[in-house]
Design a protein around this motif. Structure first.
Motif, PDB file in Angstrom:
ATOM      1  N   PRO B 264      40.803  88.903 -42.019  1.00 28.33           N
ATOM      2  CA  PRO B 264      41.256  87.799 -42.634  1.00 28.33           C
ATOM      3  C   PRO B 264      41.440  86.602 -41.788  1.00 28.33           C
ATOM      4  O   PRO B 264      41.414  86.605 -40.412  1.00 28.33           O
ATOM      5  N   ALA B 265      41.568  85.341 -42.381  1.00 27.66           N
ATOM      6  CA  ALA B 265      41.726  84.100 -41.620  1.00 27.66           C
ATOM      7  C   ALA B 265      42.864  84.051 -40.679  1.00 27.66           C
ATOM      8  O   ALA B 265      43.808  84.717 -40.952  1.00 27.66           O
ATOM      9  N   GLY B 266      42.742  83.209 -39.550  1.00 25.14           N
ATOM     10  CA  GLY B 266      43.781  83.443 -38.496  1.00 25.14           C
ATOM     11  C   GLY B 266      43.200  83.103 -37.536  1.00 25.14           C
ATOM     12  O   GLY B 266      42.029  82.554 -37.079  1.00 25.14           O
ATOM     13  N   LYS B 267      44.267  82.976 -36.394  1.00 25.30           N
ATOM     14  CA  LYS B 267      43.784  82.646 -34.806  1.00 25.30           C
ATOM     15  C   LYS B 267      43.090  83.643 -34.136  1.00 25.30           C
ATOM     16  O   LYS B 267      43.283  84.885 -34.222  1.00 25.30           O
ATOM     17  N   GLY B 268      42.223  83.462 -33.443  1.00 23.98           N
ATOM     18  CA  GLY B 268      41.616  84.751 -32.604  1.00 23.98           C
ATOM     19  C   GLY B 268      40.555  84.035 -31.642  1.00 23.98           C
ATOM     20  O   GLY B 268      40.585  83.067 -31.108  1.00 23.98           O
ATOM     21  N   TYR B 269      39.687  84.953 -31.295  1.00 23.30           N
ATOM     22  CA  TYR B 269      38.618  84.422 -30.243  1.00 23.30           C
ATOM     23  C   TYR B 269      37.075  84.885 -30.782  1.00 23.30           C
ATOM     24  O   TYR B 269      37.197  85.845 -31.659  1.00 23.30           O
ATOM     25  N   ILE B 270      36.069  84.353 -30.563  1.00 20.96           N
ATOM     26  CA  ILE B 270      34.834  85.015 -30.822  1.00 20.96           C
ATOM     27  C   ILE B 270      34.233  85.297 -29.518  1.00 20.96           C
ATOM     28  O   ILE B 270      34.206  84.591 -28.281  1.00 20.96           O
ATOM     29  N   THR B 271      33.115  86.118 -29.235  1.00 19.94           N
ATOM     30  CA  THR B 271      32.518  86.254 -28.205  1.00 19.94           C
ATOM     31  C   THR B 271      30.976  86.391 -28.612  1.00 19.94           C
ATOM     32  O   THR B 271      30.508  86.833 -29.739  1.00 19.94           O
ATOM     33  N   LEU B 272      30.010  86.066 -27.669  1.00 19.97           N
ATOM     34  CA  LEU B 272      28.557  85.738 -28.022  1.00 19.97           C
ATOM     35  C   LEU B 272      27.760  86.157 -26.903  1.00 19.97           C
ATOM     36  O   LEU B 272      28.065  85.704 -25.965  1.00 19.97           O
ATOM     37  N   ARG B 273      26.842  87.181 -26.915  1.00 20.41           N
ATOM     38  CA  ARG B 273      26.101  87.441 -25.917  1.00 20.41           C
ATOM     39  C   ARG B 273      24.964  86.362 -25.471  1.00 20.41           C
ATOM     40  O   ARG B 273      24.648  85.951 -26.354  1.00 20.41           O
ATOM     41  N   ALA B 274      24.938  86.262 -24.167  1.00 21.96           N
ATOM     42  CA  ALA B 274      23.917  85.080 -23.815  1.00 21.96           C
ATOM     43  C   ALA B 274      22.506  85.335 -24.175  1.00 21.96           C
ATOM     44  O   ALA B 274      21.816  84.387 -24.561  1.00 21.96           O
ATOM     45  N   GLU B 275      22.094  86.572 -24.334  1.00 21.90           N
ATOM     46  CA  GLU B 275      21.109  87.072 -24.843  1.00 21.90           C
ATOM     47  C   GLU B 275      20.586  86.807 -26.061  1.00 21.90           C
ATOM     48  O   GLU B 275      19.439  86.807 -26.619  1.00 21.90           O
ATOM     49  N   ASP B 276      21.530  86.346 -26.926  1.00 24.70           N
ATOM     50  CA  ASP B 276      21.427  86.338 -28.293  1.00 24.70           C
ATOM     51  C   ASP B 276      21.395  84.932 -28.770  1.00 24.70           C
ATOM     52  O   ASP B 276      21.183  84.558 -29.897  1.00 24.70           O
ATOM     53  N   ILE B 277      21.168  84.001 -27.960  1.00 24.85           N
ATOM     54  CA  ILE B 277      21.342  82.644 -28.181  1.00 24.85           C
ATOM     55  C   ILE B 277      19.632  82.161 -27.529  1.00 24.85           C
ATOM     56  O   ILE B 277      19.072  82.504 -26.899  1.00 24.85           O
ATOM     57  N   THR B 278      18.993  81.552 -29.033  1.00 28.35           N
ATOM     58  CA  THR B 278      17.806  81.053 -28.825  1.00 28.35           C
ATOM     59  C   THR B 278      17.565  79.425 -28.531  1.00 28.35           C
ATOM     60  O   THR B 278      18.664  78.715 -28.963  1.00 28.35           O
ATOM     61  N   TYR B 347      33.914  88.515 -33.868  1.00 28.98           N
ATOM     62  CA  TYR B 347      35.013  87.874 -33.950  1.00 28.98           C
ATOM     63  C   TYR B 347      36.587  88.793 -33.591  1.00 28.98           C
ATOM     64  O   TYR B 347      36.467  89.994 -33.963  1.00 28.98           O
ATOM     65  N   ILE B 348      37.386  88.444 -32.784  1.00 27.35           N
ATOM     66  CA  ILE B 348      38.488  89.370 -32.401  1.00 27.35           C
ATOM     67  C   ILE B 348      39.786  88.728 -32.843  1.00 27.35           C
ATOM     68  O   ILE B 348      39.929  87.593 -32.328  1.00 27.35           O
ATOM     69  N   PRO B 349      40.572  89.307 -33.679  1.00 26.22           N
ATOM     70  CA  PRO B 349      41.788  88.486 -34.266  1.00 26.22           C
ATOM     71  C   PRO B 349      42.579  88.479 -33.148  1.00 26.22           C
ATOM     72  O   PRO B 349      42.783  89.281 -32.090  1.00 26.22           O
ATOM     73  N   GLY B 350      43.400  87.200 -32.937  1.00 22.41           N
ATOM     74  CA  GLY B 350      44.285  87.123 -31.645  1.00 22.41           C
ATOM     75  C   GLY B 350      45.694  87.770 -31.996  1.00 22.41           C
ATOM     76  O   GLY B 350      45.962  88.167 -32.973  1.00 22.41           O
TER      77      GLY B 350
END
Lengths: 262, 350
Positions: B264-278, B347-350
């Motif tokens: 659900p919507a709310g505060k949190g964090y996202i992570t993204l692997r460097a190798e997934d960015i083009t 996405y990681i809920p905060g």
């Protein structure tokens, strides 16, 4: 690989010689004993009594000493303590000393002149010329087989499993009985069989402690000394058959246990 | 609450020095460190399998550092599960209950409930040799929970599993934690830490160097070591918006990032692997839902490739091969597009 062929042949030839060295005398002995001689000897009261005595004393020696040997083997496998190498070396001493010398040593320890001998006599447990003495002599020479096999068995049990069991609320005694012992059981059983077999075949140490009552190896020696080869041979053949029978049955049982486990 | 204060352990080749941290009741605490940092030793010290030389360990106000292993009230799950190979799954789970002398009917009921929670009810008659890695870990978890420990200690419970099983195991652990179970979980995997932890403790060379929420640890690493070790180059704090469909927007400052999540919507964090960015010179048509235009602010060698940091309002770090970087003429100041799929964002809920 072809260039190793002659070497392989040589090794097979040497192995064959070795096998013949073991099989030939035994086969010769069996072939020299007629079925009639075999059954007559087996039916002799003196022979039957002596085989029975040999079987039960060696079994008793194994079971009685296992009570101390198995936990001790666990200590040797798991714990660090001062002079551990010396203790391990002491366990192996009975294997390397002449068994007649072992008999003399035990005799000096339990004869009627010693405190232990007198104490034994007082409670009706004489050691000289009795099954109790035979048991002691058999145990002395065969105990390393059990201790070493059980120690190797316990060493092979991952310590992590014992730690996990402790963490799951089990007392050290429960961990030993429910985890260490069942997982090392295969090696322990093999050690028990080896100890029993070794005790059963003992002559040197037993003959010094107890010439009478006669265990079968002593009876074979006595018949050979008094009457010659042809009288000793049938007893030897009967005894070997009995030993091989029990050995095969126990091996079969332990293999079945292994199969059930796998 | 589990409180570790000034704990020291000397194991000859390895030692724990002045370890301090606390884990609140009901919290999911992840100890993050490289292999050999002392994570597993620390768990065994808390469990009483290794004695600490000094310091104190208190669990719910009770000093347990001198208590016997059996009386500490902690359940330990070993890395390789340490199931008893000669016992069925049922008997493994029943083992601690039998140790405490519970009756047969009580044991049966409890084993059944634990097996249902950990989803191993269909395996009760099997032996450990016939279980997969994930099944073994679930059985070990059920067994460790049998005595209702005040604190559950998990030694790399997920690391050896494959991707799908990892997700299932994470859900299970989160579920167990949500029922109030305090968990201390050690791992070398920062993503696992970020996805599971309420708070993280970073352990280095036998001591805990930083504790905090994933946001505090990854956004404000206390040392170079934490920054380098944590390895998450793209870790952002923000707000998830949108509802209904699983494709939502995550707002970092004024930038909107598409994220595929059922949370659900709310505060949190996202992570993204460097190798997934083009990276590309022009905006390209692709399935990537996220494309940002920015300027290259740094190009640093990283392992076999190069790490390119692009300032596009948020700083995105991409890992590309040296050949690609040279071919595209990427250098400081180049203008560039950075794209990534919504499914690559966690996405990681905060």
């Amino acid at each position: 690989m072809t260039r190793f062929q002659p070497l392989k042949l040589l090794f097979i030839f040497l192995g064959g010689l070795l096998l013949m060295f073991i099989i030939a005398p035994l086969a010769g002995m069996f072939l020299a004993t007629s079925p009639a001689e075999f059954f007559d000897t087996a039916a002799e009261k003196e022979v039957a009594e002596s085989i029975w005595l040999t079987l039960w004393t060696s079994m008793a020696a194994t079971l009685i000493f296992a009570i101390a040997a198995i936990p001790f083997a666990w200590i040797l496998a798991r714990k660090k303590f001062p002079f551990k190498r010396l203790v391990s070396a002491i366990i192996d001493v009975p294997v390397v000393i002449p068994h007649s010398a072992a008999g003399i040593a035990i005799l000096g320890f339990v004869s009627r002149d010693t405190a232990i001998g007198r104490l034994g006599e007082q409670i009706g447990l004489g050691f000289i010329g009795t099954p109790a003495g035979i048991i002691l002599a058999m145990a002395f020479v065969s105990i390393p087989f059990l201790v070493n096999a059980a120690r190797d068995g316990f060493s092979a049990v991952p310590e992590k499993l014992e730690k996990a069991a402790l963490n799951l609320g089990a007392s050290p005694a429960r961990v030993f009985i429910t985890i260490s012992l069942p997982l090392a059981w295969r090696s322990i059983l093999s050690g028990l069989i080896m100890m029993w077999a070794r005790g059963m075949s003992e002559f040197g140490a037993v003959v010094i402690i107890a010439y009478h009552p006669m265990i079968t190896p002593v009876l074979i020696y006595e018949r050979f000394g008094s009457f010659g080869l042809s009288y000793a041979r049938p007893v030897a053949v009967v005894f070997i058959c009995v030993c091989l029978f029990f050995f095969a049955v126990l091996r079969m049982l332990s293999n079945r246990y292994e199969d059930a486990e796998n | 609450m589990l409180k570790i204060e000034n704990v020291n352990v000397d194991l000859g080749k390895f030692s724990l020095r002045e370890v301090n941290f606390r884990v609140n009741s009901g919290e999911y605490f992840v100890l993050l460190g490289m292999s050999g940092a002392g994570k597993s030793v620390l768990l065994q010290v808390i469990g009483g399998l290794i004695r600490s030389e000094s310091g104190s360990i208190t669990l719910d106000g009770r000093e347990i550092s001198r208590e016997k292993v059996q009386g500490r009230g902690v359940g330990l799950v070993f890395q390789d599960s340490a199931l008893f190979p000669h016992m069925s799954v049922y008997n493994n789970i029943a083992y601690p209950l039998r140790s405490k002398g519970y009756g047969r009917a009580e044991i049966r009921g409890r084993v059944k409930r634990l097996a249902e929670v950990t989803n191993v009810a269909h395996l009760l008659g099997r032996f450990p040799a016939n279980l997969s890695g994930g099944e073994k870990q679930r059985v070990a978890l059920a067994r460790a929970m049998a005595l209702k420990p005040r604190c559950l200690l998990l030694d790399e419970p997920i690391s050896s599993l494959d991707v799908q099983l990892r997700r299932d195991m994470r859900l299970l652990l989160r579920n167990i934690n949500s029922q109030g179970q305090t968990i201390v979980h050690v791992t070398h995997d920062y993503e696992e830490a970020a996805l599971l932890a309420d708070r993280i403790g970073v352990i280095e060379n036998g001591t805990v160097v930083q504790t905090g929420t994933p946001g505090e640890v990854f956004l404000h690493p206390a040392s170079e070591f934490v920054a380098n070790f944590a390895g998450i180059r793209n870790f952002f704090e923000g707000k998830l918006i949108g509802s209904g469909s699983s494709l939502k927007q995550f707002v970092v400052r004024d930038k909107k990032i598409s994220v595929l999540t059922a949370e659900p919507a709310g505060k949190g964090y996202i992570t993204l692997r460097a190798e997934d960015i083009t990276l590309s010179g022009n905006r390209t048509d692709s399935s990537a839902a996220n494309s940002f235009y920015g300027t290259v602010v740094s190009v640093d060698p990283a392992g076999l490739g190069v790490e390119v940091t692009v300032d596009a309002g948020i700083k995105l770090c991409a890992l590309v091969s040296r050949e690609s970087a040279a071919g595209m003429g990427i250098s400081r100041g180049s203008a560039i597009w950075a794209s990534f799929k919504a499914t690559a964002v966690k996405y990681i809920p905060g």
